[in-house]
Structure formats: structure tokens, C-alpha cells
Enzyme design. Structure first.
Site, PDB file in Angstrom:
ATOM      1  N   ARG A   1       0.840  -1.194   0.000  1.00 11.69           N
ATOM      2  CA  ARG A   1       0.000   0.000   0.000  1.00 11.69           C
ATOM      3  C   ARG A   1       0.875   1.243   0.000  1.00 11.69           C
ATOM      4  O   ARG A   1       1.835   1.341   0.763  1.00 11.69           O
ATOM      5  CB  ARG A   1      -0.930   0.050   1.201  1.00 11.69           C
ATOM      6  CG  ARG A   1      -1.680   1.391   1.273  1.00 11.69           C
ATOM      7  CD  ARG A   1      -2.948   1.369   2.060  1.00 11.69           C
ATOM      8  NE  ARG A   1      -3.570   2.683   2.098  1.00 11.69           N
ATOM      9  CZ  ARG A   1      -4.305   3.207   1.121  1.00 11.69           C
ATOM     10  NH1 ARG A   1      -4.517   2.502   0.018  1.00 11.69           N
ATOM     11  NH2 ARG A   1      -4.843   4.406   1.233  1.00 11.69           N
TER      12      ARG A   1
ATOM     13  N   ARG B   1      -2.812  15.188  -0.338  1.00 10.72           N
ATOM     14  CA  ARG B   1      -2.529  14.866  -1.746  1.00 10.72           C
ATOM     15  C   ARG B   1      -1.417  15.749  -2.293  1.00 10.72           C
ATOM     16  O   ARG B   1      -1.448  16.191  -3.441  1.00 10.72           O
ATOM     17  CB  ARG B   1      -3.796  14.977  -2.622  1.00 10.72           C
ATOM     18  CG  ARG B   1      -4.909  14.014  -2.252  1.00 10.72           C
ATOM     19  CD  ARG B   1      -5.955  13.873  -3.353  1.00 10.72           C
ATOM     20  NE  ARG B   1      -6.557  15.129  -3.709  1.00 10.72           N
ATOM     21  CZ  ARG B   1      -7.628  15.674  -3.098  1.00 10.72           C
ATOM     22  NH1 ARG B   1      -8.194  15.034  -2.085  1.00 10.72           N
ATOM     23  NH2 ARG B   1      -8.117  16.820  -3.507  1.00 10.72           N
TER      24      ARG B   1
ATOM     25  N   ASP C   1      -4.490  16.887  -7.406  1.00  7.30           N
ATOM     26  CA  ASP C   1      -3.697  15.831  -6.768  1.00  7.30           C
ATOM     27  C   ASP C   1      -2.254  16.034  -7.199  1.00  7.30           C
ATOM     28  O   ASP C   1      -1.914  15.804  -8.364  1.00  7.30           O
ATOM     29  CB  ASP C   1      -4.207  14.447  -7.181  1.00  7.30           C
ATOM     30  CG  ASP C   1      -3.575  13.313  -6.383  1.00  7.30           C
ATOM     31  OD1 ASP C   1      -2.449  13.494  -5.860  1.00  7.30           O
ATOM     32  OD2 ASP C   1      -4.200  12.251  -6.275  1.00  7.30           O
TER      33      ASP C   1
ATOM     34  N   ARG D   1       0.464  14.492  -6.105  1.00  3.19           N
ATOM     35  CA  ARG D   1       1.367  13.417  -5.691  1.00  3.19           C
ATOM     36  C   ARG D   1       2.120  12.800  -6.866  1.00  3.19           C
ATOM     37  O   ARG D   1       1.547  12.559  -7.927  1.00  3.19           O
ATOM     38  CB  ARG D   1       0.588  12.332  -4.952  1.00  3.19           C
ATOM     39  CG  ARG D   1       0.079  12.784  -3.609  1.00  3.19           C
ATOM     40  CD  ARG D   1      -0.808  11.749  -2.952  1.00  3.19           C
ATOM     41  NE  ARG D   1      -2.061  11.561  -3.688  1.00  3.19           N
ATOM     42  CZ  ARG D   1      -3.035  10.742  -3.290  1.00  3.19           C
ATOM     43  NH1 ARG D   1      -2.870  10.030  -2.180  1.00  3.19           N
ATOM     44  NH2 ARG D   1      -4.141  10.641  -4.000  1.00  3.19           N
TER      45      ARG D   1
END
Length: 218
Positions: free
Chosen positions: A58, A102, A134, A136
């Protein structure tokens, strides 16, 4: 996408974990040299991957409000708790990435919350602040997996890639472009509350997250 440069393991230490509901797990925590963004990301090794098996991984973006304070405005805290248990059972890694909000940072995230209270969704609130929906980038995550020896990232683990514990298709897509073999994407549970239903709905409708809200929201 150009493949990321190499990172190396800096240190490793065992840390026992205990969650508020009493669940316990043992983690081996890795730090790294040479990550592309220079941030202090962590990898938690949990459980044991069976011989010839595929690690469950994850990518969890840091969320102070959810992970630490138990905020109900998101599902981050319950996802973190669930992920530790699932990965401990299957064997694999939780990459704890310092990507608050994010990628926009804590103060900006709280400013975005204020805009959400006036009616904007989580993505429009970011753009109203002049920030990305976002922000990221998962280059450092790919580097971490390679440093841990995951095959499909330049490592020598022989595992044939990873199973990715995520509802977010962008994580799998970015990792694939970075040379990580994502064998399959495993969805998390649906952690719904009265305070996060608009947030989760926006994730499904705006960015294609695989969250089965239809059976829970009338």
C-alpha cells in the site's frame, strides 16, 4: 516516463504497533538514502511473503488529521488500520509517504477544508487555492520498492511485482510508468461516515476510485 535513479536502504528497525482498537502488529521500518524528492518516507515491512508469492503493498499518503487525530472528514485513518492488518496477513509493505493533503501540505489542506465547508468538493477546493487537484508523484515509492528488492523495479526479489492495495487507479498507472509491475489492484474497504460521504463521492466521480458507495448511499 524515465525510470527513477536508485535509492538505498539507510536503516531498519523493528517497531511494535498498537492501534486504538487493540490490534497489534510488528513492523520492520526502513529509511532510505537517495529518494528523488528528498522527503523522509518510510517503508513498513509487515508479515511474511510466502515463497514464490507476491507482496501486498500500500502507498499510504500521510494524513495527520485522519491518521493521528481520527478525523472523520476522510477515510485515511481507517484505511491505514485496515492496511496494516491485511498486509500483515499476506506479507508485504506499507509505504508511508509524506504527501499530506494529496501533496499540497497540511495548512493548505486545512484551507481547502474551509472551502469545502462552503460547498466545493475536495478537488475544486484545491484548484480554488491555485493548487493541483492531486499533486502526488510516486517516483520515490518506486525507488523504495527497488531498494527493498521487489522484482519489476530493478530489484532481485524474484516476486514478479506487487499486488497494490488501493482504490486509486492513478497509483497503479504511475507505478507502471515507473517500471513497477502491478499484478493486480486490491481495493480497500469502504469506510463511510456522515462527514466523509461527499469526499468519497468526489473520489469516485472525479478520479475513478473503486469505492462501492452505491450499496451504502441511497
Amino acid at each position: 516516463m524515465p525510470q527513477p535513479g536508485s535509492a538505498t536502504v539507510r536503516s531498519r528497525v523493528r517497531i511494535p504497533l498498537t492501534f486504538p482498537d487493540g490490534y497489534r502488529a510488528e513492523a520492520e521500518v526502513f529509511t532510505f538514502h537517495g529518494l528523488a524528492d528528498g522527503a523522509e518516507h518510510l517503508a513498513l515491512a509487515l508479515g511474511a511473503v510466502p515463497d514464490g508469492g507476491t507482496p501486498l503493498v500500500r502507498l499510504h499518503s500521510e494524513c495527520l488529521t485522519g491518521d493521528v487525530f481520527g478525523s472523520d472528514r476522510c477515510d485515511c485513518g481507517p484505511q491505514l488500520r485496515e492496511s496494516v492488518e491485511l498486509i500483515s496477513g499476506a506479507g508485504g509493505y506499507l509505504l508511508y509517504l509524506r504527501q499530506e493533503g494529496r501533496g499540497i501540505g497540511l495548512y493548505n489542506k486545512l484551507d481547502a477544508y474551509a472551502l469545502q465547508d462552503s460547498g466545493l468538493d475536495t478537488y475544486d477546493a484545491n484548484t480554488a487555492l491555485g493548487l493541483p487537484e492531486d499533486g502526488r508523484d510516486y517516483t520515490a515509492a518506486a525507488q523504495m520498492l527497488a531498494a527493498l528488492g521487489i522484482d519489476g523495479t530493478g530489484g532481485t526479489g524474484g516476486t514478479g511485482g506487487i499486488d497494490l492495495l488501493s482504490n486509486n487507479p492513478d497509483k497503479a498507472a504511475q507505478l507502471g510508468r515507473l517500471g513497477v509491475t502491478v499484478r493486480r489492484r486490491v481495493p480497500t474497504g469502504v469506510h463511510l461516515s456522515a462527514s466523509n460521504v461527499r469526499y468519497l463521492t468526489a473520489k469516485v466521480e472525479r478520479t475513478g476510485h473503486s469505492i462501492e458507495l452505491s450499496r451504502l448511499v441511497g
